[in-house]
Design a protein around this motif. Structure first.
Motif, PDB file in Angstrom:
ATOM      1  N   PRO A  43      33.786  43.133  39.822  1.00 44.25           N
ATOM      2  CA  PRO A  43      34.988  43.800  39.310  1.00 44.25           C
ATOM      3  C   PRO A  43      35.382  45.087  40.026  1.00 44.25           C
ATOM      4  O   PRO A  43      36.507  45.545  39.877  1.00 44.25           O
ATOM      5  N   ASP A  44      34.481  45.671  40.807  1.00 39.04           N
ATOM      6  CA  ASP A  44      34.809  46.936  41.471  1.00 39.04           C
ATOM      7  C   ASP A  44      35.640  46.763  42.740  1.00 39.04           C
ATOM      8  O   ASP A  44      36.127  47.745  43.290  1.00 39.04           O
ATOM      9  N   LEU A  45      35.801  45.531  43.192  1.00 42.35           N
ATOM     10  CA  LEU A  45      36.606  45.297  44.392  1.00 42.35           C
ATOM     11  C   LEU A  45      38.089  45.301  44.041  1.00 42.35           C
ATOM     12  O   LEU A  45      38.495  44.756  43.014  1.00 42.35           O
ATOM     13  N   GLN A  46      38.874  45.910  44.896  1.00 41.96           N
ATOM     14  CA  GLN A  46      40.326  45.935  44.691  1.00 41.96           C
ATOM     15  C   GLN A  46      40.881  44.528  44.848  1.00 41.96           C
ATOM     16  O   GLN A  46      40.505  43.801  45.771  1.00 41.96           O
ATOM     17  N   ARG A  47      41.765  44.149  43.965  1.00 37.66           N
ATOM     18  CA  ARG A  47      42.351  42.809  44.020  1.00 37.66           C
ATOM     19  C   ARG A  47      43.587  42.803  44.915  1.00 37.66           C
ATOM     20  O   ARG A  47      44.416  43.680  44.838  1.00 37.66           O
ATOM     21  N   ARG A  48      43.660  41.760  45.725  1.00 43.52           N
ATOM     22  CA  ARG A  48      44.803  41.600  46.628  1.00 43.52           C
ATOM     23  C   ARG A  48      45.695  40.473  46.111  1.00 43.52           C
ATOM     24  O   ARG A  48      45.211  39.468  45.597  1.00 43.52           O
ATOM     25  N   ILE A  49      46.984  40.617  46.276  1.00 40.82           N
ATOM     26  CA  ILE A  49      47.926  39.595  45.831  1.00 40.82           C
ATOM     27  C   ILE A  49      47.715  38.303  46.603  1.00 40.82           C
ATOM     28  O   ILE A  49      47.896  37.207  46.061  1.00 40.82           O
ATOM     29  N   ARG A  50      47.289  38.413  47.842  1.00 42.00           N
ATOM     30  CA  ARG A  50      47.034  37.224  48.666  1.00 42.00           C
ATOM     31  C   ARG A  50      46.001  36.316  48.010  1.00 42.00           C
ATOM     32  O   ARG A  50      46.133  35.097  48.031  1.00 42.00           O
ATOM     33  N   VAL A  51      44.977  36.901  47.423  1.00 46.17           N
ATOM     34  CA  VAL A  51      43.930  36.122  46.762  1.00 46.17           C
ATOM     35  C   VAL A  51      44.501  35.356  45.572  1.00 46.17           C
ATOM     36  O   VAL A  51      44.164  34.191  45.338  1.00 46.17           O
ATOM     37  N   GLN A  52      45.387  36.000  44.832  1.00 49.51           N
ATOM     38  CA  GLN A  52      45.973  35.355  43.654  1.00 49.51           C
ATOM     39  C   GLN A  52      46.755  34.106  44.036  1.00 49.51           C
ATOM     40  O   GLN A  52      46.613  33.046  43.421  1.00 49.51           O
ATOM     41  N   PHE A  53      47.578  34.222  45.064  1.00 47.19           N
ATOM     42  CA  PHE A  53      48.387  33.085  45.483  1.00 47.19           C
ATOM     43  C   PHE A  53      47.553  32.020  46.191  1.00 47.19           C
ATOM     44  O   PHE A  53      47.832  30.824  46.068  1.00 47.19           O
ATOM     45  N   ARG A  54      46.501  32.431  46.893  1.00 50.97           N
ATOM     46  CA  ARG A  54      45.599  31.453  47.517  1.00 50.97           C
ATOM     47  C   ARG A  54      44.901  30.625  46.445  1.00 50.97           C
ATOM     48  O   ARG A  54      44.809  29.404  46.547  1.00 50.97           O
TER      49      ARG A  54
END
Length: 82
Positions: A43-54
């Motif tokens: 949970p400490d890693l920043q979430r990227r929008i690219r990951v969500q769409f992938r």
């Protein structure tokens, strides 16, 4: 079990079930950026929008290949949340 059968089983069951379950944050509905080698969210890693769409794309492709409506629902929900 042949290599191809093992890989398909891992992809369609083990991996998809992990990312559709533990891989989604129940509070936000978004995918975690990464999971540990034990399958726990990081949970400490920043979430990227690219990951969500992938992840949404992967769920949609698996849904099409396996005719699995639950994967299609997961893809749609993740796409709408992101």
């Amino acid at each position: 079990m042949r290599w191809q059968e093992w890989a398909e089983n891992w992809l369609y069951h083990t991996s998809a079930d992990l990312w559709r379950g533990t891989g989604l944050d129940p509070k936000s509905g978004l995918s975690w950026e990464a999971l540990s080698v034990h399958g726990d969210p990081l949970p400490d890693l920043q979430r990227r929008i690219r990951v969500q769409f992938r992840q949404s794309y992967c769920f949609a492709r698996l849904a099409k290949q396996k005719s699995d409506p639950t994967l299609l629902t997961a893809a749609y929900d993740l796409f709408q949340t992101a």
